[in-house]
Design a protein around this motif. Structure first.
Motif, PDB file in Angstrom:
ATOM      1  N   VAL A  25       0.576  -1.269   0.005  1.00  0.00           N
ATOM      2  CA  VAL A  25      -0.092  -0.025  -0.021  1.00  0.00           C
ATOM      3  C   VAL A  25       0.843   1.077   0.034  1.00  0.00           C
ATOM      4  O   VAL A  25       0.409   2.202  -0.571  1.00  0.00           O
ATOM      5  CB  VAL A  25      -0.981   0.174   1.244  1.00  0.00           C
ATOM      6  CG1 VAL A  25      -1.767   1.277   1.278  1.00  0.00           C
ATOM      7  CG2 VAL A  25      -1.922  -1.194   1.044  1.00  0.00           C
ATOM      8  N   ALA A  26       1.825   1.215   0.874  1.00  0.00           N
ATOM      9  CA  ALA A  26       2.595   2.391   1.011  1.00  0.00           C
ATOM     10  C   ALA A  26       3.685   2.658  -0.143  1.00  0.00           C
ATOM     11  O   ALA A  26       4.103   4.028  -0.410  1.00  0.00           O
ATOM     12  CB  ALA A  26       3.304   2.401   2.435  1.00  0.00           C
ATOM     13  N   LEU A  27       4.444   1.744  -0.608  1.00  0.00           N
ATOM     14  CA  LEU A  27       5.416   2.079  -1.647  1.00  0.00           C
ATOM     15  C   LEU A  27       4.991   2.721  -2.692  1.00  0.00           C
ATOM     16  O   LEU A  27       5.684   3.812  -3.396  1.00  0.00           O
ATOM     17  CB  LEU A  27       6.028   0.773  -2.084  1.00  0.00           C
ATOM     18  CG  LEU A  27       7.131   0.225  -1.049  1.00  0.00           C
ATOM     19  CD1 LEU A  27       7.596  -1.465  -1.541  1.00  0.00           C
ATOM     20  CD2 LEU A  27       8.182   1.141  -0.766  1.00  0.00           C
ATOM     21  N   PRO A  28       3.992   2.472  -3.319  1.00  0.00           N
ATOM     22  CA  PRO A  28       3.304   2.992  -4.756  1.00  0.00           C
ATOM     23  C   PRO A  28       3.277   4.565  -4.313  1.00  0.00           C
ATOM     24  O   PRO A  28       3.576   5.778  -5.236  1.00  0.00           O
ATOM     25  CB  PRO A  28       2.076   2.435  -5.007  1.00  0.00           C
ATOM     26  CG  PRO A  28       2.304   1.225  -4.431  1.00  0.00           C
ATOM     27  CD  PRO A  28       2.867   1.438  -3.256  1.00  0.00           C
ATOM     28  N   VAL A  29       2.584   4.898  -3.056  1.00  0.00           N
ATOM     29  CA  VAL A  29       2.558   6.262  -2.925  1.00  0.00           C
ATOM     30  C   VAL A  29       3.732   7.202  -2.605  1.00  0.00           C
ATOM     31  O   VAL A  29       3.928   8.277  -3.087  1.00  0.00           O
ATOM     32  CB  VAL A  29       1.546   6.269  -1.542  1.00  0.00           C
ATOM     33  CG1 VAL A  29       1.223   8.059  -1.241  1.00  0.00           C
ATOM     34  CG2 VAL A  29       0.061   5.774  -1.825  1.00  0.00           C
ATOM     35  N   VAL A  30       4.551   6.599  -1.852  1.00  0.00           N
ATOM     36  CA  VAL A  30       6.123   7.051  -1.632  1.00  0.00           C
ATOM     37  C   VAL A  30       6.861   7.130  -2.905  1.00  0.00           C
ATOM     38  O   VAL A  30       7.445   8.392  -3.255  1.00  0.00           O
ATOM     39  CB  VAL A  30       6.908   5.992  -0.802  1.00  0.00           C
ATOM     40  CG1 VAL A  30       8.070   6.645  -0.745  1.00  0.00           C
ATOM     41  CG2 VAL A  30       6.251   5.932   0.641  1.00  0.00           C
ATOM     42  N   ALA A  31       6.651   6.194  -3.898  1.00  0.00           N
ATOM     43  CA  ALA A  31       7.272   6.392  -5.324  1.00  0.00           C
ATOM     44  C   ALA A  31       6.729   7.488  -5.870  1.00  0.00           C
ATOM     45  O   ALA A  31       7.377   8.285  -6.630  1.00  0.00           O
ATOM     46  CB  ALA A  31       6.874   5.068  -6.085  1.00  0.00           C
ATOM     47  N   MET A  32       5.449   7.592  -5.696  1.00  0.00           N
ATOM     48  CA  MET A  32       4.772   8.864  -6.440  1.00  0.00           C
ATOM     49  C   MET A  32       5.501  10.247  -5.821  1.00  0.00           C
ATOM     50  O   MET A  32       5.809  11.252  -6.711  1.00  0.00           O
ATOM     51  CB  MET A  32       3.238   8.944  -6.316  1.00  0.00           C
ATOM     52  CG  MET A  32       2.536   9.104  -7.516  1.00  0.00           C
ATOM     53  SD  MET A  32       0.852   8.923  -7.499  1.00  0.00           S
ATOM     54  CE  MET A  32       0.379   8.923  -5.741  1.00  0.00           C
ATOM     55  N   ALA A  33       5.312  10.208  -4.417  1.00  0.00           N
ATOM     56  CA  ALA A  33       6.009  11.399  -3.710  1.00  0.00           C
ATOM     57  C   ALA A  33       7.597  11.686  -4.265  1.00  0.00           C
ATOM     58  O   ALA A  33       7.963  12.954  -4.372  1.00  0.00           O
ATOM     59  CB  ALA A  33       5.765  11.297  -2.384  1.00  0.00           C
ATOM     60  N   LEU A  34       8.378  10.554  -4.311  1.00  0.00           N
ATOM     61  CA  LEU A  34       9.571  10.612  -4.849  1.00  0.00           C
ATOM     62  C   LEU A  34      10.100  11.297  -6.296  1.00  0.00           C
ATOM     63  O   LEU A  34      10.996  11.779  -6.507  1.00  0.00           O
ATOM     64  CB  LEU A  34      10.300   9.286  -4.437  1.00  0.00           C
ATOM     65  CG  LEU A  34      10.717   9.068  -2.900  1.00  0.00           C
ATOM     66  CD1 LEU A  34      11.308   7.623  -2.891  1.00  0.00           C
ATOM     67  CD2 LEU A  34      11.216  10.277  -2.270  1.00  0.00           C
ATOM     68  N   THR A  35       8.862  10.998  -7.234  1.00  0.00           N
ATOM     69  CA  THR A  35       9.230  11.153  -8.481  1.00  0.00           C
ATOM     70  C   THR A  35       8.546  12.289  -9.066  1.00  0.00           C
ATOM     71  O   THR A  35       8.757  12.740 -10.141  1.00  0.00           O
ATOM     72  CB  THR A  35       8.746  10.013  -9.468  1.00  0.00           C
ATOM     73  OG1 THR A  35       7.315   9.765  -9.222  1.00  0.00           O
ATOM     74  CG2 THR A  35       9.506   8.637  -9.139  1.00  0.00           C
ATOM     75  N   VAL A  36       7.632  13.066  -8.201  1.00  0.00           N
ATOM     76  CA  VAL A  36       7.040  14.086  -8.697  1.00  0.00           C
ATOM     77  C   VAL A  36       8.051  15.472  -8.525  1.00  0.00           C
ATOM     78  O   VAL A  36       9.048  15.519  -7.800  1.00  0.00           O
ATOM     79  CB  VAL A  36       5.901  14.599  -7.624  1.00  0.00           C
ATOM     80  CG1 VAL A  36       6.503  15.115  -6.233  1.00  0.00           C
ATOM     81  CG2 VAL A  36       4.780  15.903  -8.378  1.00  0.00           C
ATOM     82  N   GLU A  37       7.871  16.370  -9.591  1.00  0.00           N
ATOM     83  CA  GLU A  37       8.754  17.571  -9.769  1.00  0.00           C
ATOM     84  C   GLU A  37       8.337  18.456  -8.976  1.00  0.00           C
ATOM     85  O   GLU A  37       7.440  19.385  -9.313  1.00  0.00           O
ATOM     86  CB  GLU A  37       8.701  17.753 -11.350  1.00  0.00           C
ATOM     87  CG  GLU A  37       9.711  16.888 -12.076  1.00  0.00           C
ATOM     88  CD  GLU A  37       9.609  17.381 -13.461  1.00  0.00           C
ATOM     89  OE1 GLU A  37       9.809  18.582 -13.567  1.00  0.00           O
ATOM     90  OE2 GLU A  37       9.950  16.465 -14.598  1.00  0.00           O
ATOM     91  N   TRP A  38       8.584  18.608  -7.579  1.00  0.00           N
ATOM     92  CA  TRP A  38       8.372  19.690  -6.553  1.00  0.00           C
ATOM     93  C   TRP A  38       8.387  21.069  -7.106  1.00  0.00           C
ATOM     94  O   TRP A  38       7.688  21.855  -6.669  1.00  0.00           O
ATOM     95  CB  TRP A  38       8.860  19.152  -5.428  1.00  0.00           C
ATOM     96  CG  TRP A  38       8.465  17.884  -4.824  1.00  0.00           C
ATOM     97  CD1 TRP A  38       9.037  16.906  -4.565  1.00  0.00           C
ATOM     98  CD2 TRP A  38       7.047  17.651  -4.148  1.00  0.00           C
ATOM     99  NE1 TRP A  38       8.205  15.544  -3.848  1.00  0.00           N
ATOM    100  CE2 TRP A  38       7.142  16.314  -3.680  1.00  0.00           C
ATOM    101  CE3 TRP A  38       5.955  18.384  -3.896  1.00  0.00           C
ATOM    102  CZ2 TRP A  38       6.039  15.740  -3.108  1.00  0.00           C
ATOM    103  CZ3 TRP A  38       4.866  17.993  -3.006  1.00  0.00           C
ATOM    104  CH2 TRP A  38       4.866  16.626  -2.701  1.00  0.00           C
TER     105      TRP A  38
END
Length: 268
Positions: A25-38
């Protein structure tokens, strides 16, 4: 706590599938947060199509949640205070959208309210079109979200029982007064939780909406639909908008848990 200690000390192997489930559950959300161009996050989520989609989602989700309350509270009351085969059949019908694929729900709505649908043809003859309008978005969201409210409130009503209502009736209170002053206040935690869950479901609705309402910017293209379209044209915007929905979901879960925690703390 005793159950938690037994789970860890007595059967430690449970930690392995528990950890895997958490990671799933957590890894896909974390991956999204890490790959977004903040550095471009704000510009991505505030573009005109994104703003239109977000504003439309908030408006329709609010109206749909109000409809869920107007229609779902009486349904939950009827189900909680009824028994027998008729009540079982009614409950199955009301909860059907929980197990139906959203696209199937959208097709069903189209057959009922589309221009050539069972009721839609009559509306069209009167000059009123429902399908592929903002009204269709509201109907689709209400269709898929109302069972969450009904299920939550019915459980709360059944857990409180009828003893306080019986006492109120013995003291001479009218049924409507008993409902307003006794039944609903006792079931308020379930009503609040169900309302929050229904709003979240309305905000995240996709399948029934795109099938029944289409995807017209500013009219029927809600935030989930905008994310789906951006996935092909601008994946960066899709990820950024997805994080917005994740943030809303986390907020909803937090509000629901806080309400339940306060209820548990107040229970003698």
């Amino acid at each position: 706590m005793r159950g938690a200690r037994l789970g860890v000390a007595g059967v430690p192997w449970l930690l392995v599938p528990a950890a895997l489930g958490t990671a799933l559950v957590a890894l896909p959300v974390v991956a999204m947060a890490l790959t977004v161009e903040w550095s471009q996050f704000w510009s991505l989520v505030t573009s005109e199509p994104s703003r239109d989609a977000l504003w439309l989602s908030l408006r329709t989700a609010t109206v749909s949640t109000l409809l869920c309350l107007v229609l779902g509270v009486p349904l939950a009351l009827v189900l909680a205070r009824s028994h027998g085969r008729a009540a079982t059949l009614l409950r199955s019908v009301v909860l059907l959208p929980l197990v139906l694929p959203p696209v199937v729900g959208g097709i069903a709505l189209l057959q009922a309210f589309g221009r050539r649908g069972l009721l839609g043809g009559s509306f069209t003859a009167l000059g009123v079109d429902i399908a592929f309008t903002t009204t269709a978005v509201v109907i689709a969201q209400t269709f898929v979200a109302m069972p969450f409210l009904v299920l939550s409130l019915e459980g709360a009503l059944r857990s409180t029982g009828t003893r306080f209502e019986d006492v109120a009736a013995t003291l001479g209170a009218a049924p409507s007064l008993t409902l307003r002053r006794v039944t609903l206040p006792l079931a308020l935690p379930g009503l609040v939780s169900g309302t929050i869950l229904a709003f979240a479901r309305c905000l995240g609705e996709f399948g029934a909406t795109i099938t029944f309402a289409g995807s017209l910017q500013g009219t029927t293209r809600t935030l989930p639909l905008e994310i789906y379209l951006q996935r092909e044209g601008d994946p960066r915007a899709a990820v950024a908008l997805s994080l917005v929905l994740v943030a809303v979901a986390v907020l909803v879960i937090g509000l629901t848990r806080a309400r339940r925690s306060s209820l548990t703390a107040g229970t003698p």
